[in-house]
Motif scaffolding. Structure first.
Motif, short mmCIF file in Angstrom:
data_model
loop_
_atom_site.label_atom_id
_atom_site.label_comp_id
_atom_site.label_asym_id
_atom_site.label_seq_id
_atom_site.Cartn_x
_atom_site.Cartn_y
_atom_site.Cartn_z
N UNK A 95 36.79 54.88 23.55
CA UNK A 95 36.00 54.29 22.45
C UNK A 95 35.09 53.19 22.98
N UNK A 96 35.62 52.35 23.88
CA UNK A 96 34.82 51.28 24.48
C UNK A 96 33.68 51.85 25.32
N UNK A 97 33.96 52.93 26.05
CA UNK A 97 32.93 53.55 26.90
C UNK A 97 31.80 54.13 26.05
N UNK A 98 32.11 54.53 24.84
CA UNK A 98 31.09 55.11 23.95
C UNK A 98 30.32 54.06 23.15
N UNK A 99 31.05 53.08 22.62
CA UNK A 99 30.45 52.16 21.65
C UNK A 99 30.37 50.72 22.13
N UNK A 100 31.05 50.38 23.23
CA UNK A 100 31.05 48.99 23.66
C UNK A 100 31.66 48.11 22.58
N UNK A 101 30.98 47.04 22.23
CA UNK A 101 31.49 46.12 21.21
C UNK A 101 31.00 46.42 19.81
N UNK A 102 30.31 47.53 19.62
CA UNK A 102 29.80 47.86 18.28
C UNK A 102 30.95 48.14 17.32
N UNK A 119 21.20 60.50 34.37
CA UNK A 119 22.29 61.00 33.53
C UNK A 119 22.00 60.64 32.07
N UNK A 120 21.91 61.66 31.22
CA UNK A 120 21.66 61.48 29.78
C UNK A 120 20.73 60.29 29.56
N UNK A 121 19.47 60.42 29.93
CA UNK A 121 18.56 59.26 30.00
C UNK A 121 18.39 58.49 28.70
N UNK A 122 18.65 59.10 27.55
CA UNK A 122 18.44 58.41 26.28
C UNK A 122 19.73 57.76 25.75
N UNK A 123 20.82 57.94 26.45
CA UNK A 123 22.09 57.40 25.99
C UNK A 123 22.19 55.90 26.28
N UNK A 124 22.75 55.16 25.32
CA UNK A 124 23.01 53.73 25.52
C UNK A 124 24.52 53.46 25.51
N UNK A 125 25.33 54.51 25.61
CA UNK A 125 26.78 54.32 25.68
C UNK A 125 27.11 53.58 26.98
N UNK A 126 27.89 52.52 26.93
CA UNK A 126 28.17 51.74 28.15
C UNK A 126 28.74 52.57 29.29
N UNK A 127 29.65 53.49 28.97
CA UNK A 127 30.24 54.32 30.02
C UNK A 127 29.22 55.22 30.69
N UNK A 128 28.31 55.77 29.90
CA UNK A 128 27.24 56.61 30.46
C UNK A 128 26.29 55.77 31.30
N UNK A 129 25.95 54.59 30.82
CA UNK A 129 25.04 53.72 31.58
C UNK A 129 25.63 53.37 32.95
#
Length: 413
Positions: free
Chosen positions: A272-279, A339-349
């Motif tokens: 969940x943290x990797x996807x949303x961070x602190x949101x 990698x998934x250039x439009x993603x802002x998910x912390x884990x993806x970044x």
């Protein structure tokens, strides 16, 4: 209190034997006194181990991570272990153990356990990729079980390597339907949690795995290409099974990408943290994304700890594997952008940055101009890469114009 006192006395006794006996064995290759206090199979293992293992080493040697991922994906033990994953996680979490599965060589392919115990285990490389055969790590429960084909336990200083004296390990080999040893299942914890019931638990879990091995389809049957999921996440995000798109939403592609890049899986909180961070995202929203992805995969995701249980190939994983093997040509051929250039998910970044740095460093270390030219297509503003291409291209090579044009644009912008 009495049980802990008994364990303390037992630990002190084996530490005393270790302190006397190991120096003898290192000097003479044989014990002249004190060996009778040690179990015969342990003494023999110490003698063998000292030919290749320093008792003062601090951790197990590590096998290449890409190779380990490939071994686990193809292992006949993976499906039975996935079926029992919830039970294995529950036992490890409740009892304070780290549970590990190895292949027939003693290389750990899979582990589970609470965060604290896993962190302690990782300090000695009791984690995927760690080699625990006798030649690599001396006397331990895994190496004894592999050598003898029988369950084994090793307590505190019964381990040859001093860094393991704080541990107790319970282990049993897993036999295939033909009787061959496919690997071992090990449960390890700190010496003060030693419990004879742990061995019966290990035996029971191994029996459950062996039952599944006997009843499922032959493990070496060739995979049906129509069943394998193919994930493309470099430059864009798309998942297909055979020729059929899976129709995943961007968030589900992010989840699938993270699970592909980290085959050991995620706890719910960490994913969940990797996807949303602190949101502030509700638990129901998060679980709905997981459920949709699981349905699209026809199951394919373990429940208690999120990890893939379906055959999957991924371009990002293949790029990393090629780089680990020093194969820049394959890595550059497969690398089609961030990698998934439009993603802002912390884990993806985080993974995006890791991939970009790894590929870029391979390009700058390469003496082949086509590598810099190919990477330059995806990095229009990277002046260092374009300058590297120009240095490698000889005068008269028409491709110098491409590199020069890119460099001019990068400097202008």
């Amino acid at each position: 209190m009495s049980q802990r006192s008994d364990l303390q006395r037992r630990r002190a006794a084996v530490e005393s034997v270790w302190s006397r006996l190991v120096p003898q064995l290192k000097t003479t290759g044989a014990a002249t006194r004190g060996a009778g206090a040690l179990r015969h199979e342990l003494a023999e293992s110490w003698v063998r181990s000292l030919h290749s293992v320093d008792p003062g080493r601090d951790s197990a040697p590590v096998t290449d991570g890409g190779a380990v991922h490939h071994r686990w994906t193809d292992s006949p033990l993976r499906r039975p272990v996935d079926d029992l994953a919830d039970q294995l996680h529950s036992i490890a979490d409740d009892a304070g153990f780290v549970t590990a599965v190895t292949d027939e060589s003693g290389t750990i392919l899979w582990t589970c356990g609470g965060r604290t115990m896993r962190r302690r285990a990782e300090q000695v490389n009791f984690a995927p990729g760690g080699r625990w055969d006798e030649q690599a790590m001396g006397t331990n429960a895994l190496s004894l079980a592999l050598r003898t084909g029988h369950p084994a336990s090793v307590f505190s200083a019964e381990h040859l390597v001093a860094a393991l004296h704080g541990w107790v390990c319970y282990c049993a080999p897993v036999h295939g339907p033909d009787g061959s040893v496919l690997g071992v299942l090990d449960m390890s914890t700190t010496w003060d949690r030693s419990n004879p019931l742990a061995m019966s638990t290990v035996r029971s879990l191994v029996s459950a795995i062996e039952v599944r091995l006997r009843t499922e389809q032959p493990p070496h049957r060739a995979r049906d290409a129509a069943d394998e999921v193919r994930l493309s996440c470099l430059g864009a995000g798309r998942a297909v099974r055979g020729d059929r798109p899976l129709g995943l939403r961007p968030r589900q592609v992010e989840i699938l990408t993270l699970l592909a890049l980290e085959p050991d899986g995620f706890s719910p909180g960490r994913l969940r943290e990797a996807l949303y961070g602190g949101r502030p995202v509700s638990a129901s929203t998060f679980k709905a994304e997981i459920s949709h992805l699981r349905r699209a995969l026809g199951g394919g995701i373990a429940t208690r700890r999120y990890a893939l249980t379906v055959a999957l190939s991924c371009d990002a994983v293949e790029v990393l594997r090629a780089l680990r093997h020093g194969d820049a040509e394959t890595a550059l051929r497969l690398y089609r952008g961030p990698l998934l250039p439009h993603s802002v998910a912390p884990g993806i970044e985080e993974w995006r940055t890791q991939l970009e740095v790894a590929v870029r460093e391979a390009v700058l270390a390469s003496s082949h101009p086509e590598h810099a030219l190919r990477y330059g297509e995806h990095a229009p503003y990277d002046t260092e890469v374009h300058e590297h291409a120009l240095r490698l291209l000889v005068r008269g090579d028409a491709r110098r114009g491409i590199a020069a044009g890119r460099l001019s644009r990068a400097l202008r912008d």
